[in-house]
Structure formats: C-alpha cells, structure tokens
Design a protein around this motif. Structure first.
Motif, PDB file in Angstrom:
ATOM      1  N   THR A  97       0.809  -1.228   0.000  1.00 16.50           N
ATOM      2  CA  THR A  97       0.000   0.000   0.000  1.00 16.50           C
ATOM      3  C   THR A  97       0.839   1.274   0.000  1.00 16.50           C
ATOM      4  O   THR A  97       0.299   2.364  -0.184  1.00 16.50           O
ATOM      5  CB  THR A  97      -0.911   0.035   1.237  1.00 16.50           C
ATOM      6  OG1 THR A  97      -0.091   0.079   2.427  1.00 16.50           O
ATOM      7  CG2 THR A  97      -1.801  -1.203   1.292  1.00 16.50           C
ATOM      8  N   ALA A  98       2.154   1.141   0.229  1.00 20.59           N
ATOM      9  CA  ALA A  98       3.085   2.277   0.354  1.00 20.59           C
ATOM     10  C   ALA A  98       2.841   3.088   1.626  1.00 20.59           C
ATOM     11  O   ALA A  98       3.437   4.153   1.792  1.00 20.59           O
ATOM     12  CB  ALA A  98       3.026   3.190  -0.868  1.00 20.59           C
ATOM     13  N   GLU A  99       2.005   2.572   2.528  1.00 21.75           N
ATOM     14  CA  GLU A  99       1.809   3.259   3.804  1.00 21.75           C
ATOM     15  C   GLU A  99       2.965   2.929   4.737  1.00 21.75           C
ATOM     16  O   GLU A  99       3.526   1.834   4.690  1.00 21.75           O
ATOM     17  CB  GLU A  99       0.485   2.837   4.443  1.00 21.75           C
ATOM     18  CG  GLU A  99      -0.745   3.239   3.630  1.00 21.75           C
ATOM     19  CD  GLU A  99      -2.032   2.774   4.288  1.00 21.75           C
ATOM     20  OE1 GLU A  99      -1.946   2.018   5.289  1.00 21.75           O
ATOM     21  OE2 GLU A  99      -3.110   3.129   3.801  1.00 21.75           O
ATOM     22  N   GLU A 100       3.324   3.875   5.594  1.00 21.91           N
ATOM     23  CA  GLU A 100       4.420   3.630   6.516  1.00 21.91           C
ATOM     24  C   GLU A 100       4.081   4.115   7.913  1.00 21.91           C
ATOM     25  O   GLU A 100       3.188   4.938   8.098  1.00 21.91           O
ATOM     26  CB  GLU A 100       5.703   4.284   6.024  1.00 21.91           C
ATOM     27  CG  GLU A 100       5.732   5.786   6.053  1.00 21.91           C
ATOM     28  CD  GLU A 100       7.093   6.328   5.619  1.00 21.91           C
ATOM     29  OE1 GLU A 100       7.823   6.841   6.486  1.00 21.91           O
ATOM     30  OE2 GLU A 100       7.419   6.231   4.423  1.00 21.91           O
ATOM     31  N   ARG A 101       4.815   3.574   8.853  1.00 24.95           N
ATOM     32  CA  ARG A 101       4.638   3.958  10.249  1.00 24.95           C
ATOM     33  C   ARG A 101       6.004   3.935  10.921  1.00 24.95           C
ATOM     34  O   ARG A 101       6.896   3.177  10.500  1.00 24.95           O
ATOM     35  CB  ARG A 101       3.689   2.997  10.963  1.00 24.95           C
ATOM     36  CG  ARG A 101       4.127   1.547  10.929  1.00 24.95           C
ATOM     37  CD  ARG A 101       3.106   0.608  11.536  1.00 24.95           C
ATOM     38  NE  ARG A 101       3.500  -0.788  11.409  1.00 24.95           N
ATOM     39  CZ  ARG A 101       4.333  -1.421  12.217  1.00 24.95           C
ATOM     40  NH1 ARG A 101       4.887  -0.776  13.238  1.00 24.95           N
ATOM     41  NH2 ARG A 101       4.626  -2.694  12.043  1.00 24.95           N
ATOM     42  N   PRO A 102       6.199   4.781  11.926  1.00 23.28           N
ATOM     43  CA  PRO A 102       7.480   4.739  12.626  1.00 23.28           C
ATOM     44  C   PRO A 102       7.619   3.430  13.397  1.00 23.28           C
ATOM     45  O   PRO A 102       6.643   2.904  13.926  1.00 23.28           O
ATOM     46  CB  PRO A 102       7.420   5.948  13.559  1.00 23.28           C
ATOM     47  CG  PRO A 102       5.957   6.213  13.741  1.00 23.28           C
ATOM     48  CD  PRO A 102       5.297   5.809  12.462  1.00 23.28           C
ATOM     49  N   LEU A 103       8.824   2.925  13.443  1.00 21.62           N
ATOM     50  CA  LEU A 103       9.081   1.715  14.207  1.00 21.62           C
ATOM     51  C   LEU A 103       9.261   2.092  15.668  1.00 21.62           C
ATOM     52  O   LEU A 103       9.904   3.104  15.981  1.00 21.62           O
ATOM     53  CB  LEU A 103      10.336   1.028  13.682  1.00 21.62           C
ATOM     54  CG  LEU A 103      10.437  -0.479  13.899  1.00 21.62           C
ATOM     55  CD1 LEU A 103       9.328  -1.197  13.163  1.00 21.62           C
ATOM     56  CD2 LEU A 103      11.792  -0.979  13.398  1.00 21.62           C
TER      57      LEU A 103
END
Length: 476
Positions: free
Chosen positions: A343-349
């Motif tokens: 989806t190309a969505e990202e979140r901080p680890l």
C-alpha cells in the motif's frame, strides 16, 4: 437319427441348461452381495461422516521455507472448510482450501524444527449430508540443517551441518569462494579467479552437478540473494573493464537456477530516472517484486515482470523484509520506519527502551515488523561500553538474548526461517584479527553463534560465516 441318440442329446442340453441357470443364479447372488456391501459401505460412510484415507506432508521442507502444505484426502466430497474449524498445536499461521475430497492446509510461515505438530479439523461435513466428523492428523519436523562457509588454507569450503555443528559434511570446495546462497534445491556459489573476476556456479544441495551460470560479461558479482520460493536469484554486477568509456556498475540482475530454464540467462532490472546503480536490495517475499536502494538514496519498488516502478522516497539503509510479510524496515533520515509495500503506507518503528542502548541494526522477524531483533550499543561519547542483541516488542520493551564480549566485534545478524534461532557472526579479538583480501573482506577468524531466541540460550558456535538462513551477506 435313432431314438437313443436323440435322447442323449436332449439330456445333455437339459444338463447344460441347468448349469447355466445355476451360474446365472450364483452370479446374481454375487452381484447382489457386492451391491449390498457397497450400499452398506456407503450407508456406513454417510452415518459415520467423512474419514481421512490419506495424508501428504513434507515436514523437512516445512522447516526451510514458507508455503508447505498438509493435504488430507477423505472418503467424501466435502463442504467448504472455514479456517475457524482448523486448530494447529503448537500454533502456526495457515490458510485452508477445500477441493472435492481433499482439504489443503498451507503453512504461511516456516515451521519449527524438531517439533510434534497436531492438526485438528472440526465439523467436517460431506456434501451428501450426514453427521459432521472431526479429523486429526499429526506429523513431526526434523532437526534443522544449514550451510556455512569456511575460508582459509588451500581451499574455501561450504559445509552442510546441523545447528549443533556435529557431523558437518563438506559439499563444495574452491580456492576462492566469495559468497553463496541456498535455495530449496540448489546452491548458488560466487567464486573468483586470481584477478578477482567472478564465476557463478550452481550445484544441487549435495554440491554435485556443478555448472556455470551465464553472467552479463566478465566482471564482479556482489550482494547475491535468493527469493523465498523457487530457484530465483539476484545479484549486483560490475564490469571488470569499467572506466571512462562506461560499462555496467552495480547493476541488478536476476536469473533462474533451474537447469535448462528459459530464465537462466541474466535479466537486468531497469527503471527510469535517477541513478541506476544499486547500493542494496531485497526480494519481496511471495511476489515478483524487488525493493532497491540506489546510490542516490532513492528507494524504489520494482517488478521483475516489468511493471511500473514505485518510488518510496529516500532512505539510508534497507534493514530487511520479514518472511511472510510485505513490510520493509528501512532507515530514513528521520528514523526507522516500517513500509507496507502493498500500500506504500508507513509507520514509525517503535523505539527500544532508551536504557538498553542505541539501535545499530534491525532484523525483521517472520510474520510482521511489530517484533524485531535489534543490535543495541551503550555508548560513552564515541566509546562503545557494551553491545547486546535484544528482541524488541511493539511497545519498545526489550529482552536481551545475546551479549557481545568487549574484545569482540559483531559483524552480522540473521534469523532462522521460523525465527526460533538467531545467528550472530562474531570476529573474536577484533583488534588483532586482521582482514583477508577478498572482494567481500572479513576477519580471518570468525564464528557464528546460534542462539535460541525463546530462551536466550546459546546452542552452538560454528566456525565460519554466511550461514544459509541469511538473506544477504555481511556488509563490512
């Protein structure tokens, strides 16, 4: 014709007719009995519900890669099985499908080694009606095997060994082995001549049947990797004669290891825009896509089938993609992020507990990026006080599993297919441990420490590096 002769013929005819009637009656009785037995069997099957008649599973393959299957054949054509009806102990991720008399259970992640598995399917219903049944099957996975490379002496050697290091068997030797990778059916081995020019050799998993795989030219192969399924490999390639006149430099190629495959010729992955040289890359599990990081820092998702590339911004490093997941962990200038490549969505680890130290590297664990294996260092200015490896949860909680001795250097970290074990490549006595002169230079003395991630206990320390669990080679 005389009367006596006619009487004899008549008696024989009557005798034959009686015999024929007896045969017909006997045959009818047999057919009737068979029909009765068949009918009774059909009635019994319907009354009892579906029963298993055959089971097919390859436990060894299940420990090495995702996607292994358990197929159960039953006595009846079946209603569709819902995943909620399937119970696996110990727990394992799976999908289920139903086709005619067969139930197929696909394990979406590799299974644990030396483990007894039980699969129970409740409420199995035949298409013809009747009572539901419970089907239960069990199987055991074997001990885990791996491959490891030892350099030094007159020859470099690849060994096949158990994780305890006992009964190691040499499978391939050459005066100069730079790197290798293992698939489910082959070994791909990069060797070099006296000038450092690469040859790519393919063997079966016993090291037999060696043959050369064609390269784009006369040059150098680096960053060899394998896809999680099939016999697909990839590598970066640089021409030996590259100079002001141009040539290929750190170009990414893929090829099949299958003997006689139409895809065994190398295929360059090309994409428009930016610097075409590849600094790092990864196969995306379960797809034909590749995630690559260019020399210019551009992060791009490229389809090996020739689809439109997807730009994902800039990054500093690719830390990895978990088996069974489409989430990639990358280091951006702003910090570590997990990018869903679907989806190309990202979140901080999630950040590790600050008291545990600063994160030096991250290894994705199979399934998702919520739980990771991280190398953490406690620093005093530029002085490293201690280095540990810890499992870090989604909430940042850390659990130490391995401590690096003060005089040693941790070079590489990777996990076994099921994530039950981690392998830590260590250079003992780093200050006095000089590097070799290979294109992939490493300290002359290295050890691979195998640790059980569940207990934190060390299983063994193997002499050598490049354990075949690793998706990529160490990067000095």
């Amino acid at each position: 014709m005389s009367t006596d002769r006619r009487a004899g013929v008549s008696r024989r005819a009557r005798t034959q007719e009686r015999r024929s009637r007896r045969f017909v009656v006997a045959m009818a009785a047999v057919i009737g009995a068979l029909a009765l037995v068949g009918g009774a069997s059909g009635v019994l099957t319907t009354v009892q519900g579906p029963r298993a008649t055959a089971t097919s599973v390859d436990p060894g393959a299940g420990t090495e890669s995702a996607g292994s299957r358990l197929i159960v054949t039953t006595t009846q054509s079946l209603e569709e099985i819902d995943p909620a009806q399937v119970h696996i102990a110990p727990a394992a991720d799976f999908t289920v499908d139903t086709s005619g008399r067969q139930i197929g259970i696909r394990f979406t992640l590799p299974l644990r080694d030396e483990t007894d598995y039980t699969v129970r399917i409740d409420g199995v219903q035949g298409l013809g009606g009747g009572p539901a049944a419970t089907i239960e099957e069990s199987f055991s996975t074997p001990a885990l095997e791996t491959y490891i490379l030892q350099r030094g002496g007159d020859e470099d050697t690849i060994f096949r060994t158990g994780i305890d290091g006992e009964n190691a068997v040499p499978v391939f030797a050459d005066p100069h082995i730079e790197d290798f990778r293992a698939t489910s059916t082959h070994l791909a081995i990069v060797t070099a001549d006296d000038e450092g020019v690469s040859t790519l050799i393919v063997t079966d998993r016993d090291g037999e049947g060696a043959r050369e795989l064609g390269l784009p030219g006369r040059g150098f192969v680096t960053n060899l990797q394998t896809a999680d399924r099939g016999d697909l490999i990839g590598y970066t390639y640089t021409d030996a004669g590259i100079g002001s006149a141009g040539g290929l430099e750190s170009a990414l190629f893929t090829a099949s290891l299958a003997d006689g495959s139409a895809d065994d010729e190398p295929t360059q992955l090309q994409f428009a825009g930016g610097d075409a040289r590849v600094d790092d890359w990864r196969f995306v599990p379960g797809t034909d896509a590749v995630l690559l990081l260019g020399f210019d820092g551009a992060l791009t998702l490229v389809s090996a089938a020739g689809g439109e590339p997807v730009s994902l911004g800039n990054a500093i490093t690719i830390d990895g993609i978990a088996r069974g997941s489409t989430e990639a962990i990358v280091q951006r200038a702003t910090g570590l992020v997990a990018i869903d490549l679907a989806t190309a969505e990202e979140r901080p680890l999630s950040a590790a507990d600050a008291a545990a130290g600063e994160t030096q590297s991250v290894t994705a664990l199979p399934g998702n990026a919520d739980e990771t294996l991280r190398v953490l260092s406690r620093l005093d200015g530029f002085t490293v006080l201690s280095t540990t490896a810890a499992v870090v949860g989604a909430d940042g909680a850390t659990r130490d599993v391995f401590t690096v001795a003060p005089d040693d250097l941790l070079l590489h970290t990777c996990v076994s297919p099921s994530s039950r074990y981690a392998a830590f490549l260590i250079a003992p006595d780093a200050v006095s441990n000089s590097y070799d002169a290979y294109a992939l230079p490493l300290p002359e003395r290295v050890q691979t420490h195998i640790v059980d991630l569940g207990t934190g206990e060390e299983v063994s320390a193997l002499t050598g590096f490049d354990i075949s669990w690793c998706q990529s080679a160490p990067r000095p």
